[in-house]
Design a protein around this motif. Structure first.
Motif, PDB file in Angstrom:
ATOM      1  N   TYR A 412       0.888  -1.165   0.000  1.00 55.98           N
ATOM      2  CA  TYR A 412       0.000   0.000   0.000  1.00 55.98           C
ATOM      3  C   TYR A 412       0.920   1.207   0.000  1.00 55.98           C
ATOM      4  N   ASP A 473      -7.979   2.172   4.558  1.00 54.59           N
ATOM      5  CA  ASP A 473      -7.563   1.548   3.310  1.00 54.59           C
ATOM      6  C   ASP A 473      -6.904   0.188   3.505  1.00 54.59           C
ATOM      7  N   ILE A 474      -6.232  -0.026   4.634  1.00 54.17           N
ATOM      8  CA  ILE A 474      -5.542  -1.311   4.825  1.00 54.17           C
ATOM      9  C   ILE A 474      -6.385  -2.321   5.580  1.00 54.17           C
TER      10      ILE A 474
END
Length: 773
Positions: A412, A473-474
């Motif tokens: 990421y 997001d992760i």
């Protein structure tokens, strides 16, 4: 008759009628269906379903086996703490044997003879009580994580038995805290998040070209302004030990050293023409080794983990333009040496220091190989991130252990244009932890040398995403990786189906829930005009989790609507925007989801948190109607909150304090509406926090949410000028937690919480201060 009783009566009536055959003789009872495998991340390796359910309640006890009581004490306490965070109940802990158990108990024991479970596996038996049996404390701990996930779904657990163990010994997260500063609280939150998913490895990359992020006593000149104190690191390590998460540091050298070399410009690698290289250190200079050794020894002592990561990636030396490296290599490693041997020799030199401290060195793979006189020591663990140089199989054949850190799907990255990755869908549907970057595989015999994998947060452009955005997001990537590295049969056939499993299992019980009590939108049904992806859905904006978000398509005019269930009086709406925010938008209400009334409009939104107080309207449906976007992305909200009743007068107002513990805990954190941030004072009495309400108000209600460092003695005071104070509440017997002080009387523009006696050896620390008329 209430709904539950009606349902039970209907079921009994149906059973009674169904038991009468046409002949008048009783029909045979249908066999009870066995319970399917319960929903967890990662999925259980083996499950044999029983019938019926175990019931958790206030009488539940955690019972440690008498012979293992001391070994299991920390696991039991952490489990009790997490159960309280999940349920609000303080669960009793005791010791005993199976003969002492009663229905509802949860029994933890060691001594399993099942060798296949290893140190992290466990056996689970669920009847009217739950038993976790393991060979090691780690296995018992992971059994409690399964129970937590199941109890998050309700107070009953399906009866049955399970055996569960990990495929790979390393499962984790890497965070680039060098380029972007991550607060200690964010890191602590993710220790618990990793543990919830049975992940055990937290790689802290704390130095890079844009920062050096841990306090140093040997070389304070290299430390960035935003950094972790050694005490914060020590506390993080201690938390990791409790949650079975190992904290492994990375001090990146001999490349990516811009921050360090800015304070030591004489050690920069310089070309023949005198041009300095800001990121690469000159390995021909003895002083370079002295500096790096100083730092190694300082942080080897700070981190107790058995590993120390030296980075060693992307040493960008131009060997042709730096003849001093060739001269050094030949003088040090022999006449047949080439310039790159100076770099490979550095790796072995660093390994000697790490090994002398009793630890194992880890290094990235991209520079390993290519020398003539130096071969990298095979007792170094190679972290394979890209298909440069030797293949994964070649590293293993040479004698190295290897870890799969492949760019796709584990990376990421914060690029210039925004975040990218991780590739969770491909990662879940196709990838395995023995499939390496470049579609490279290893033999079955070599798979035991492949230790596992991590999600990697790389912050090349640190400003393009906040901590909250990154956490959001992760989230799915961590769950993908947890499933793949545990290696159990999947509950969901593909990633799109796995998303519903992610929603069911949720976050760990201690994940910061930033929304306030009274949020009318929490958990309510949501409809949206569009979703950017299948993982960024509307329900994320009302799940009371500031680590998840809804994001729309990339057009103006997108909207999100919350159904409150009944008509409500609305006085306040709070929008917690992600980086893709609305420059122009409206807050609208409706009773029929068709005809809308505007109660707020702006064309000058600036993102962040929009706390819209003083609204007036009544409706069942509340909508954020986008008009114009502020970015080329869509509209994205971490949370969409709706409140009735009075507005918090202190919210978002200017706050000052007598002191702050560190720059990470300023006064404004107590009035920012985020329950995951806090103000903390210095470690002495007579500290205070002052809020300028902006105008004079009558105050009848003040609510203080204390962190663990609370005020035993304190006063609530008001002032019209900020100088002369009137006390409207005083105590000398405060006990922390939440002090909800009602029935107060006073008027003033300035509100002060004046601490007179601390409840702990720390200072005063408040998650939030609220004030109401």
């Amino acid at each position: 008759m209430n709904r539950l009783l009606r349902r039970a009566a209907t079921a009994l009536l149906a059973v009674g009628l169904g038991a009468i055959a046409l002949s008048g003789t009783p029909a045979a009872a249908a066999p009870a269906a066995t319970n399917p495998k319960p929903t967890t991340i990662p999925a259980l390796q083996e499950w044999t379903g029983g019938t019926g359910n175990y019931a958790f309640g206030s009488a539940t006890r955690i019972v440690r086996a008498t012979g293992n009581a001391a070994t299991l004490a920390t696991t039991s306490q952490v489990f009790a703490d997490d159960l309280k965070a999940l349920t609000g109940l303080t669960i009793a802990q005791t010791t005993g044997t199976t003969a002492d158990l009663v229905p509802g108990d949860i029994y933890l024991a060691l001594g399993s003879t099942d060798a296949a479970l290893g140190t992290e596996g466990y056996a689970l038996s669920v009847t009217d009580r739950v038993t976790v049996t393991a060979r090691d404390d780690k296995g018992a701990f992971y059994g409690t994580r399964t129970i937590l996930q199941l109890l998050r779904q309700g107070t009953s657990i399906p009866q049955g038995t399970a055996r569960d163990w990990a495929l790979k010994p390393e499962r984790g997260l890497m965070v680039d805290n060098g380029r972007k500063f991550f607060t200690a609280q964010w890191l602590r939150d993710h220790v618990k998040e990793l543990a919830y998913l049975k992940m055990n490895y937290f790689h802290l990359h704390f130095s890079d070209n844009q920062g050096f992020r841990i306090e140093s006593t040997s070389h304070p000149e290299v430390v960035s302004a935003e950094h972790l104190s050694k005490q914060e690191v020590t506390d993080l390590i201690a938390l990791g030990a409790k949650y079975k998460v190992m904290i492994v540091p990375e001090l990146d050298a001999p490349g990516h050293m811009d921050t360090i070399l800015a304070a030591h410009p004489d050690l920069k690698l310089k070309k023949s023409d005198g041009t300095p290289d800001n990121g690469n250190i000159d390995l021909s200079k003895p002083e370079a080794y002295t500096l790096i050794k100083d730092l190694y020894q300082e942080y080897l002592a700070l981190f107790p983990a058995p590993y120390f990561h030296i980075g060693a990636d992307e040493y960008g030396a131009d060997y042709g333009a730096n003849p001093q490296l060739l001269a050094y290599a030949k003088a040090t490693y022999g006449s047949n040496a080439v310039a790159k041997d100076s770099y490979l020799g550095f790796i072995n030199w660093a390994n000697g220091i790490i090994r002398a401290a009793g630890k194992t060195t880890r290094a990235w793979n991209d520079g390993i190989g290519g020398g003539a006189a130096v071969t990298v020591n095979t007792n170094i663990v190679i972290e394979f991130w890209y298909n440069y140089g030797k293949s994964p199989q070649q590293h293993i054949d040479a004698g190295h252990l290897i870890s799969n850190e492949s760019w796709d799907p584990t990376y990421y990255v914060l690029y210039g244009s925004g975040p990218g990755g991780p590739g969770s869908q491909w990662g879940y549907d196709t990838w395995t932890p023995d499939l390496f970057q470049g579609n490279q595989t290893i033999t079955a015999a070599a798979q035991s040398k492949s230790l596992g994998s991590k999600i990697h947060v790389w912050c090349d452009n640190p400003g393009v995403a906040t901590e909250q955005r990154i956490a959001s997001d992760i989230r799915n990537g961590l769950r993908m990786l947890a499933q793949q590295t545990w290696g159990s049969p999947k509950l969901a056939a593909d990633y799109n189906a796995f998303l519903s499993v992610i929603t069911t299992v949720g976050r760990n019980p201690a994940w910061p829930q930033a929304t306030q009590p009274g949020n009318l939108a929490a958990g309510r049904p949501v409809t949206v005009s569009s979703n950017e992806t299948s993982g960024l859905v509307g329900v994320n904006a009302v799940d009371s989790d500031y680590g998840t978000r809804w994001a729309s398509g990339y057009t103006n005019g997108e909207w999100i609507t919350v159904d409150l269930g009944s008509s409500q009086s609305i006085s306040r709406v709070k929008l917690f925007w992600e980086a893709a925010y609305g420059k122009g938008y409206k807050i609208q209400i409706s009773n029929d989801n068709a005809t809308w009334t505007d109660i707020y409009t702006t064309a000058t939104g600036d993102g962040g948190t929009d706390d819209l107080a003083g609204l007036a309207g009544t409706g069942r449906y509340v909508r954020m109607q986008g008009v114009t976007r502020a970015t080329s992305w869509g509209y994205s909200l971490f949370e969409f909150e709706v409140y009735g009743g009075p507005a918090d007068l202190a919210r978002g107002k200017a706050a000052t304090a007598s002191s702050t513990e560190t720059v990470n805990f300023p006064a404004g954190n107590a009035v920012d509406g985020n329950a995951a941030t806090r103000w903390s004072s210095a470690y002495s009495d007579a500290q205070w926090l002052r809020v300028d309400l902006g105008a004079s108000y009558s105050v009848s209600h003040v609510k203080l949410s204390w962190e663990a460092a609370y005020g035993r003695g304190y006063q609530v005071q008001l002032s019209t000028d900020g100088n002369t104070w009137t006390t409207i509440y005083s105590t000398t017997t405060g006990d922390g937690g939440v002090d909800d002080l009602t029935g107060l009387t006073g008027t003033g523009r300035y509100l002060r919480i004046n601490g007179t006696a601390r409840g702990t050896g720390y200072g005063y620390s408040l998650w939030s201060v609220e004030a109401y008329s």
